[in-house]
Design a protein around this motif. Sequence first.
Motif, short mmCIF file in Angstrom:
data_model
loop_
_atom_site.label_atom_id
_atom_site.label_comp_id
_atom_site.label_asym_id
_atom_site.label_seq_id
_atom_site.Cartn_x
_atom_site.Cartn_y
_atom_site.Cartn_z
N LEU A 253 0.82 -1.20 0.00
CA LEU A 253 0.00 0.00 0.00
C LEU A 253 0.86 1.26 0.00
O LEU A 253 0.60 2.21 -0.75
N SER A 254 1.90 1.28 0.83
CA SER A 254 2.77 2.45 0.91
C SER A 254 3.49 2.70 -0.42
O SER A 254 3.58 3.86 -0.88
N MET A 255 3.97 1.65 -1.06
CA MET A 255 4.66 1.82 -2.34
C MET A 255 3.72 2.29 -3.44
O MET A 255 4.07 3.16 -4.24
N ARG A 256 2.52 1.72 -3.48
CA ARG A 256 1.55 2.13 -4.50
C ARG A 256 1.17 3.59 -4.34
O ARG A 256 1.09 4.34 -5.32
N LEU A 257 0.94 4.02 -3.11
CA LEU A 257 0.56 5.41 -2.86
C LEU A 257 1.69 6.37 -3.22
O LEU A 257 1.45 7.46 -3.75
N THR A 258 2.92 5.97 -2.93
CA THR A 258 4.07 6.83 -3.25
C THR A 258 4.20 7.01 -4.76
O THR A 258 4.41 8.13 -5.26
N VAL A 259 4.06 5.92 -5.51
CA VAL A 259 4.15 6.00 -6.97
C VAL A 259 3.02 6.86 -7.52
O VAL A 259 3.23 7.72 -8.41
N GLU A 260 1.81 6.67 -7.01
CA GLU A 260 0.66 7.43 -7.51
C GLU A 260 0.75 8.91 -7.16
O GLU A 260 0.22 9.76 -7.88
N TYR A 261 1.42 9.24 -6.06
CA TYR A 261 1.57 10.65 -5.68
C TYR A 261 2.33 11.41 -6.76
O TYR A 261 1.94 12.50 -7.18
N PHE A 262 3.43 10.83 -7.23
CA PHE A 262 4.23 11.50 -8.25
C PHE A 262 3.61 11.37 -9.65
O PHE A 262 3.93 12.14 -10.54
N PHE A 267 -3.73 18.17 -6.46
CA PHE A 267 -3.63 19.54 -5.95
C PHE A 267 -3.54 19.49 -4.42
O PHE A 267 -4.42 18.97 -3.76
N ASP A 268 -2.48 20.03 -3.89
CA ASP A 268 -2.26 20.03 -2.45
C ASP A 268 -2.94 21.24 -1.84
O ASP A 268 -2.49 22.38 -2.03
N LYS A 269 -4.02 20.99 -1.15
CA LYS A 269 -4.78 22.09 -0.57
C LYS A 269 -3.99 22.73 0.57
O LYS A 269 -3.57 22.05 1.49
N GLU A 270 -3.82 24.02 0.49
CA GLU A 270 -3.10 24.75 1.53
C GLU A 270 -4.11 25.35 2.49
O GLU A 270 -4.89 26.23 2.12
N LEU A 329 -4.87 13.19 0.74
CA LEU A 329 -5.39 14.10 -0.29
C LEU A 329 -6.56 13.48 -1.04
O LEU A 329 -7.47 14.20 -1.47
N ARG A 330 -6.55 12.18 -1.21
CA ARG A 330 -7.61 11.52 -1.97
C ARG A 330 -8.74 11.01 -1.06
O ARG A 330 -9.75 10.51 -1.56
N ASN A 331 -8.59 11.12 0.24
CA ASN A 331 -9.65 10.71 1.18
C ASN A 331 -10.07 11.90 2.03
O ASN A 331 -9.22 12.65 2.52
N THR A 332 -11.35 12.06 2.20
CA THR A 332 -11.88 13.14 3.04
C THR A 332 -12.50 12.57 4.30
O THR A 332 -12.99 11.43 4.31
N PHE A 333 -12.50 13.37 5.35
CA PHE A 333 -13.03 12.96 6.65
C PHE A 333 -14.00 14.03 7.14
O PHE A 333 -13.65 14.88 7.97
N ARG A 334 -15.16 14.03 6.52
CA ARG A 334 -16.19 15.03 6.79
C ARG A 334 -15.58 16.43 6.65
O ARG A 334 -14.94 16.73 5.63
N ASP A 335 -15.76 17.29 7.65
CA ASP A 335 -15.25 18.66 7.55
C ASP A 335 -13.88 18.84 8.18
O ASP A 335 -13.34 19.96 8.21
N ALA A 336 -13.30 17.78 8.70
CA ALA A 336 -11.98 17.87 9.34
C ALA A 336 -10.89 17.99 8.26
O ALA A 336 -11.07 17.55 7.12
N VAL A 337 -9.78 18.60 8.64
CA VAL A 337 -8.64 18.73 7.73
C VAL A 337 -7.46 17.97 8.30
O VAL A 337 -7.34 17.81 9.52
N VAL A 338 -6.60 17.49 7.39
CA VAL A 338 -5.44 16.68 7.79
C VAL A 338 -4.17 17.29 7.20
O VAL A 338 -4.11 17.56 5.99
N GLN A 339 -3.19 17.51 8.04
CA GLN A 339 -1.88 17.99 7.62
C GLN A 339 -0.85 16.89 7.85
O GLN A 339 -0.77 16.32 8.94
#
Length: 574
Positions: A253-262, A267-270, A329-339
Amino acid sequence: MNQISDAAHSYMLFYRKQNNSSMLIYHFSFYLVSFVGHMPLQRPSPSDVLKGFVNEAKNETGSINATPKTQQKKGIPIPPQVVMQPFTSKNISRINGKAKMKSDVDESEGFCDLKYGSYCIWREENREEMHDSMVKKLKDQLFVARAYFPSIVKIPAQSKLSGEFKQNIQEVERVLSESTTDADLPPEIQKKSRRMEAVIARAKSVSLDCNNIDKKLRQIFDLTEDEANFHMKQSAFLYQLAVQTMPKSLHCLSMRLTVEYFRDHLFDKELSEKYSDPTLQHYVIFSNNVIASSVVINSTVVHAIDTVNQVFHVLTDWQNYYAMKHWFLRNTFRDAVVQVLNIEDPDSYGKATLSHLTLPVEFRVSFPSNDSAPAINNRTQYVSIFSHSHYLLPEIFKNLEKVVVLDDDVVVQQDLSALWSLNMGGKVTGAIEICSVKMDQLRSYLGDHSFQKHSCSWMSGLNVIDLARWRDLDISETYWKLVKEQVSMKEGSALLATLLTFQDQIYALDRVWVLSGLGHDYGLDIEGIKKAAVLHYNGNMKPWLDLGIPKYKEYWKKFLNHEDQYLSECNVNR
């Protein structure tokens, strides 16, 4: 005695042909009771008995309904002290969980005589199914064959038998080297087993020196004991390896997500304003496990009354940074934000960085319940404490005054908003105290330092931290000073420094907030698990491992997104 057995045999043959098992029990009981009790009886001749059987069989009403007088007239003796049992639950034999009348039970199963005890009923109700019985049988046959083979080889006249012995031993050894369960065995294994059994039977009929057989058996037993000890040590090593190594599915899972990130360049929400807003509820998670940190955040958000004010900060390392970024970035958790923050990046936070991420440290503490208790009754507790990375919090979050730190091996089951209005009375951190582990019991780690012997130790997992008070007391500086003093003490330095640094600075949270032990204790109360606000899987058996305790895994697994593509492809949902 021979006459009794002959007559009993005649009874059984006759009634087996007539398919009348009830009369078989009735009349055979007469001879059985007579033999056991050594009572002198006037036994009729076999010819009279058979005549009585024939007459009884012709009777339309059957012998069961016949009165004693009628039986006496027909020449059938009336057995003393034998009473036909009425149809009650006591007359029922249970076989394979199903109730059967004694008259319907196969003779091979035997009958239960309640007059002399009902062990057979207990045996059937408590019989456990033996798994892989054929593999066990083959191992037993191989054990016996190896004991006889050396003695058979020494006899020149038994060269043919020794050849067959050798061939059968080699065949069984080859099968067992490739099979560990009955499902793995080849189709012809029954024939091989019968051949081995026949060869062993022939070997037993040969006149041998019993001393040689005894010596060989003892030798094999010693070798088997050594092999068992080896496998025990190997099992302990592999267990430690399993709990300390990332499972293949999570690595995938970690390797797949790393490859897909690049590849995707999402869009990285600031949301820098929320990240540093002290009026919001800030949760901090130290983790290098994507799926574990996701479960913590998801379970917290699901049970929160209001998620608009929730901000989660996931502190990770270089290796998992991009996988974490892509996942949140691809998963949302209601109105909470994740950094997601890389704690190993030297350009991001200046001196507030480490060469590597350190997660909460767990110490396995075992001690007897009392001084005279044997070692088998020792109590075991996994004490988790802050790691080096925790002491960077005041510098990483310079604008925040209060945070709640969650370990990545917890599951939240209730709303945690009440923690933000908690008055800790000037204490630096709120934690669950473990009064079953006193400071005095940890003196081997604490050494000669001064500490309150009867004060309770405390746990990480769920901690409310007053960062303003932390800065005022310069907690981090005190910790690093104690660590430097214990350079030679590698394992216990973190425990010693943490316990001494926070002495008199712990606010005891109500125990209803956290239930710990789900990573090592099989005996936790299910009702207590359901009522706890936070479940802490402290111990070696984490819920994302195959070694995790099965009955506790469901509380963790239900916060996974089972429809996620990456989880399915990497087989994380199993």
